[in-house]
Design an enzyme around this catalytic site. Structure first.
Site, PDB file in Angstrom:
ATOM      1  N   LYS A   1       5.660  56.542   6.265  1.00 17.47           N
ATOM      2  CA  LYS A   1       6.805  56.041   5.500  1.00 17.47           C
ATOM      3  C   LYS A   1       7.265  57.128   4.540  1.00 17.47           C
ATOM      4  O   LYS A   1       6.515  57.557   3.667  1.00 17.47           O
ATOM      5  CB  LYS A   1       6.439  54.777   4.720  1.00 17.47           C
ATOM      6  CG  LYS A   1       7.606  54.237   3.900  1.00 17.47           C
ATOM      7  CD  LYS A   1       7.166  53.190   2.911  1.00 17.47           C
ATOM      8  CE  LYS A   1       8.310  52.894   1.954  1.00 17.47           C
ATOM      9  NZ  LYS A   1       7.879  52.052   0.817  1.00 17.47           N
TER      10      LYS A   1
ATOM     11  N   GLY B   1      10.128  47.151  -7.412  1.00 19.62           N
ATOM     12  CA  GLY B   1       9.387  46.472  -8.464  1.00 19.62           C
ATOM     13  C   GLY B   1      10.206  45.569  -9.351  1.00 19.62           C
ATOM     14  O   GLY B   1       9.672  44.965 -10.283  1.00 19.62           O
TER      15      GLY B   1
ATOM     16  N   ALA C   1      11.740  46.921  -0.886  1.00 20.08           N
ATOM     17  CA  ALA C   1      11.943  46.938  -2.340  1.00 20.08           C
ATOM     18  C   ALA C   1      12.855  45.804  -2.809  1.00 20.08           C
ATOM     19  O   ALA C   1      13.882  45.523  -2.194  1.00 20.08           O
ATOM     20  CB  ALA C   1      12.506  48.266  -2.834  1.00 20.08           C
ATOM     21  N   GLY C   2      12.432  45.184  -3.889  1.00 22.86           N
ATOM     22  CA  GLY C   2      13.250  44.199  -4.574  1.00 22.86           C
ATOM     23  C   GLY C   2      12.875  42.755  -4.360  1.00 22.86           C
ATOM     24  O   GLY C   2      13.302  41.880  -5.114  1.00 22.86           O
TER      25      GLY C   2
ATOM     26  N   ASN D   1       5.195  44.939  -2.022  1.00 21.01           N
ATOM     27  CA  ASN D   1       3.930  45.170  -2.702  1.00 21.01           C
ATOM     28  C   ASN D   1       3.881  44.393  -4.015  1.00 21.01           C
ATOM     29  O   ASN D   1       3.089  43.465  -4.191  1.00 21.01           O
ATOM     30  CB  ASN D   1       3.718  46.662  -2.939  1.00 21.01           C
ATOM     31  CG  ASN D   1       2.350  46.998  -3.528  1.00 21.01           C
ATOM     32  OD1 ASN D   1       2.058  48.143  -3.813  1.00 21.01           O
ATOM     33  ND2 ASN D   1       1.470  46.023  -3.718  1.00 21.01           N
ATOM     34  N   THR D   2       4.775  44.743  -4.950  1.00 22.11           N
ATOM     35  CA  THR D   2       4.719  44.162  -6.293  1.00 22.11           C
ATOM     36  C   THR D   2       4.844  42.645  -6.275  1.00 22.11           C
ATOM     37  O   THR D   2       4.178  41.954  -7.053  1.00 22.11           O
ATOM     38  CB  THR D   2       5.828  44.767  -7.175  1.00 22.11           C
ATOM     39  OG1 THR D   2       5.785  46.181  -7.088  1.00 22.11           O
ATOM     40  CG2 THR D   2       5.654  44.357  -8.626  1.00 22.11           C
TER      41      THR D   2
END
Length: 261
Positions: free
Chosen positions: A101, A162, A188-189, A210-211
């Site tokens: 990635k 995040g 993301a997001g 992830n977050t």
């Protein structure tokens, strides 16, 4: 239903990809990933030990490559040169592993992608034999350029890394999806399960997060919720939602043959 995600010629049952950072320890990392059902897990080479530091705990002892597809990423890189160098190190550590990635960041505050450097790095990596999944802006022109370079998947952000702000750009995502011939994954997001479901209902091939899991009050439970959301969103996309009808009602119960009519 046989509805596999195909990336670089390999088939995956799960359309949820997860990160390995921000958990309190490796035990929680493994528990959350097991609950998510993810088969592809991404690892920040600059932040996580996968063998480059012999005297530190090794993530691969918890997430063995024979069980998971390890996706090394370039989080923390701000130039094409740094990103290329990082992924070449990862390939050595993972015995020639080619699937990676790529992310080249523009600044440390927003973590928005630096697209000129991303395009430069992608071209170098593809020529060097890497199978590149690439974090990018929600720009359909640049997403197509990455595909034409030879990237195996494009991964536009839904909102800032995040942030948990969810899908702020559905129209741009649809433009990217409609023109792509490689998988498109939101990266993301995502903040909660409904965000993941919306991404899949739009037609994304998968979601990476992830977050949203690691920073939930109960990461393992949230991982389970995300698994279900991705599956439900995918099924809804395949089923085809009913058309929206503005200013027009369509009762679900029959209107003929009623008593007294």
């Amino acid at each position: 239903m046989n509805d596999s995600l195909m990336i670089a010629g390999k088939s995956y049952r799960s359309r949820l990809l997860v990160g390995t950072g921000k958990y309190k320890d490796f035990a929680e990392t493994r528990a959350a990933i097991d609950a998510s059902g993810a088969e592809i897990v991404t690892v920040a080479i600059r932040r996580t030990n996968i063998g480059q530091n012999a005297d530190e705990p090794n993530l691969l002892d918890v997430l063995p490559p024979e069980r998971f597809t390890i996706l090394p990423n370039t989080a923390g890189c701000y130039t094409a040169d740094d990103a290329v160098r990082t992924l070449r190190l990862a390939r050595e550590l993972l015995d020639g592993h080619a699937l990676v990635k790529l992310e080249v960041l523009g600044d440390p505050v927003s973590l928005f992608p630096n697209m000129p450097e991303t395009l430069k790095a992608a071209e170098i990596l593809v020529k060097d034999g890497f199978e590149v999944m690439v974090y990018c802006a929600d720009d359909p022109i640049q997403a197509k350029m990455l595909e034409e370079i030879g990237c195996v998947a494009v991964m536009p952000l839904a909102s800032l890394i995040g942030s948990g702000m969810g899908i702020l750009n559905p129209w741009n995502l649809r433009l990217i999806i409609d023109q792509a011939t490689v998988p498109v994954l939101v990266d993301a997001g995502v903040g909660t399960a409904s965000d993941a479901a919306i991404a899949m209902e739009l037609g994304c091939d998968g979601v990476l997060m992830n977050t949203a899991i690691a920073h939930a009050k109960d990461p393992v439970l949230m991982a389970s919720a995300m698994k279900k959301a991705v599956e439900a969103g995918r099924e809804a996309f395949l089923a085809g939602r009913m058309p929206r009808k503005h200013y027009s009602a369509d009762p679900s119960s029959p209107t003929s043959g009623l008593i007294g009519s």
